[in-house]
Enzyme design. Structure first.
Site, PDB file in Angstrom:
ATOM      1  N   GLY A  47    -125.126 -46.475 122.553  1.00  0.00           N
ATOM      2  CA  GLY A  47    -123.695 -46.201 122.643  1.00  0.00           C
ATOM      3  C   GLY A  47    -123.317 -45.204 121.565  1.00  0.00           C
ATOM      4  CD  GLU A  48    -120.555 -42.227 118.467  1.00  0.00           C
ATOM      5  OE1 GLU A  48    -120.868 -42.256 117.262  1.00  0.00           O
ATOM      6  OE2 GLU A  48    -120.955 -41.330 119.251  1.00  0.00           O
ATOM      7  CB  SER A  49    -124.309 -45.162 115.710  1.00  0.00           C
ATOM      8  OG  SER A  49    -124.104 -43.805 115.361  1.00  0.00           O
ATOM      9  CB  CYS A  79    -129.891 -45.024 121.678  1.00  0.00           C
ATOM     10  SG  CYS A  79    -129.304 -43.311 121.685  1.00  0.00           S
ATOM     11  NE  ARG A 105    -124.406 -40.588 114.516  1.00  0.00           N
ATOM     12  CZ  ARG A 105    -123.341 -39.936 114.955  1.00  0.00           C
ATOM     13  NH1 ARG A 105    -122.936 -38.840 114.344  1.00  0.00           N
ATOM     14  NH2 ARG A 105    -122.670 -40.373 116.000  1.00  0.00           N
ATOM     15  CB  ILE A 132    -128.691 -40.712 126.777  1.00  0.00           C
ATOM     16  CG1 ILE A 132    -129.371 -41.084 128.103  1.00  0.00           C
ATOM     17  CG2 ILE A 132    -127.271 -40.212 127.014  1.00  0.00           C
ATOM     18  CD1 ILE A 132    -128.716 -42.220 128.830  1.00  0.00           C
ATOM     19  NE  ARG A 133    -123.896 -37.875 124.341  1.00  0.00           N
ATOM     20  CZ  ARG A 133    -123.291 -38.727 123.529  1.00  0.00           C
ATOM     21  NH1 ARG A 133    -123.172 -38.448 122.238  1.00  0.00           N
ATOM     22  NH2 ARG A 133    -122.777 -39.840 123.980  1.00  0.00           N
ATOM     23  CG  HIS A 169    -130.797 -45.499 126.272  1.00  0.00           C
ATOM     24  ND1 HIS A 169    -129.722 -46.255 125.870  1.00  0.00           N
ATOM     25  CD2 HIS A 169    -130.627 -44.276 125.711  1.00  0.00           C
ATOM     26  CE1 HIS A 169    -128.922 -45.527 125.113  1.00  0.00           C
ATOM     27  NE2 HIS A 169    -129.454 -44.314 124.997  1.00  0.00           N
ATOM     28  CD  GLU A 171    -130.558 -49.570 127.016  1.00  0.00           C
ATOM     29  OE1 GLU A 171    -129.658 -48.837 126.544  1.00  0.00           O
ATOM     30  OE2 GLU A 171    -131.718 -49.608 126.536  1.00  0.00           O
TER      31      GLU A 171
END
Length: 196
Positions: A47-49, A79, A105, A132-133, A169, A171
């Site tokens: 997600g967004e850390s 991630c 990052r 993903i990014r 990821h 998942e």
């Protein structure tokens, strides 16, 4: 044996689906009261850390969760979860700093923001890697950190005692092997605790 899944932001539902496929019990961690002593392990999703770290602080979850990890609670971090655990973040401030690695990052930049490969993760052959990014690990800061995967010359999965962390990821695939490996880690720790 209940696994906690941090469910503040990001791909927590996808981790839940993996645990359901493995018939494992889990509970979403959304507030301090969810972080109980019966948890056998925890998953920190992608997600967004920065958002996740901010919410962990605001909800009073940050330090209790950090202490549980430092005390040996098994953790699977993917991630953003890897960034949360990293002791150093070369292009940002560190967060929990429980994992002795230096992470970058959004390391692959915009052009290669998302890509897929197949690779070996420890003994798991031909695992589908979904980036993903994604971050990657620039350096391991302790000789006890085990490198489990390198992709395009960068470290992208490690294990350090009770911490299993990766830049990709698992998942977001149909491959259950990493989650199964994590559940084995959790079960072994529980056996050791019972035998102590």
């Amino acid at each position: 044996m209940t696994i906690g899944i941090l469910a503040l932001q990001g791909a927590f539902a996808e981790h839940e689906a993996m645990l359901e496929a493995l018939a494992a019990d889990y509970r979403e961690i959304r507030q301090r009261k969810d972080l109980t002593d019966d948890l056998a392990g925890i998953i920190l999703p992608g997600g967004e850390s920065t958002v996740q770290s901010k919410l962990l602080h605001e909800l009073g979850l940050f330090e209790p969760l950090r202490q549980k990890i430092l005390q040996g609670l098994p953790v699977l971090a993917t991630c953003a979860g890897l960034i949360l655990l990293a002791q150093e973040v070369s292009n940002d401030e560190p967060s929990m700093a429980t994992l002795p690695v230096r992470v970058r990052r959004n390391a692959y930049g915009r052009q290669l923001g998302s890509f897929a490969r197949a690779g070996d993760v420890a003994d798991l052959r031909g695992f589908p890697l979904r980036f993903i990014r994604a971050p990657y690990i620039e350096a391991c800061l302790d000789k006890k950190v085990q490198v489990l995967n390198e992709t395009e010359g960068h470290i992208t999965a490690v294990r350090y005692h009770n911490q299993l962390a990766m830049a990709f990821h698992p998942e977001l695939t149909r491959d259950l092997r990493i989650h199964s490996f994590f559940l084995d880690m959790v079960a072994k720790r529980k056996e050791l605790a019972l035998g102590a």
